[in-house]
Design a protein around this motif. Sequence first.
Motif, PDB file in Angstrom:
ATOM      1  N   PHE A   1     -51.547  24.741   7.767  1.00  0.00           N
ATOM      2  CA  PHE A   1     -50.627  24.500   8.880  1.00  0.00           C
ATOM      3  C   PHE A   1     -50.661  23.057   9.367  1.00  0.00           C
ATOM      4  CE2 PHE A   1     -50.462  29.027   9.078  1.00  0.00           C
ATOM      5  CZ  PHE A   1     -49.310  29.359   9.788  1.00  0.00           C
TER       6      PHE A   1
ATOM      7  N   LEU B   1     -48.170  21.949   4.128  1.00  0.00           N
ATOM      8  CA  LEU B   1     -47.098  22.493   4.959  1.00  0.00           C
ATOM      9  C   LEU B   1     -45.757  22.416   4.224  1.00  0.00           C
ATOM     10  CD1 LEU B   1     -46.618  23.696   7.793  1.00  0.00           C
ATOM     11  CD2 LEU B   1     -46.223  21.369   8.604  1.00  0.00           C
TER      12      LEU B   1
ATOM     13  N   TRP C   1     -45.383  18.563  15.424  1.00  0.00           N
ATOM     14  CA  TRP C   1     -45.126  19.140  14.105  1.00  0.00           C
ATOM     15  C   TRP C   1     -43.649  18.875  13.871  1.00  0.00           C
ATOM     16  CZ3 TRP C   1     -44.969  25.068  13.106  1.00  0.00           C
ATOM     17  CH2 TRP C   1     -45.600  25.404  11.919  1.00  0.00           C
TER      18      TRP C   1
END
Length: 165
Positions: A25, A31, A57
């Motif tokens: 993550f 990712l 993110w």
Amino acid sequence: MTETTYEVNISRYFDAAPELVYRAFTDPEQLAQWFGPLMFVVPIDTVDVDVRPGGHWKLTMVGKDNPEWRAPINATFTEVVENQLIVGYETAESIPGIEDGTQMSLSIEFIPEGDGTRLELRQGPFPEQMREMSELGWSQSFYKLDALLATPAHFRNTPTDGDAS
């Protein structure tokens, strides 16, 4: 007009230690390999991760069949406990069915369970018409994450020297 909203709640077991699931993550290369439904890819050059409270993110899902179809994800982290917890929110912008400016919370817990990890994900609010799509998107993403976690560690990241041994 008041519309009923829902929170997506997913509990999923991964046959990998919490630190490996957490890394998937938080590591941009990993990712990019698993995030998004099956009909999307995430180009590595769109991924930017800053794992800390106040960090973010950022990535863009791109349609496999139609590269013009792009879905940017821009989340801000409010709480991060390495290998245990990621909490944050995304502010809706141009998401069908969600008013611009709506904050959607995201909480991901990485809980040791046996030799693996119980991942507890909560995200929302979503209007009813997006609940199934969100659940399906996460389920398909987790299918890809399972495959990545089953890959030997030295193959998980893109080799920089061409040597995969």
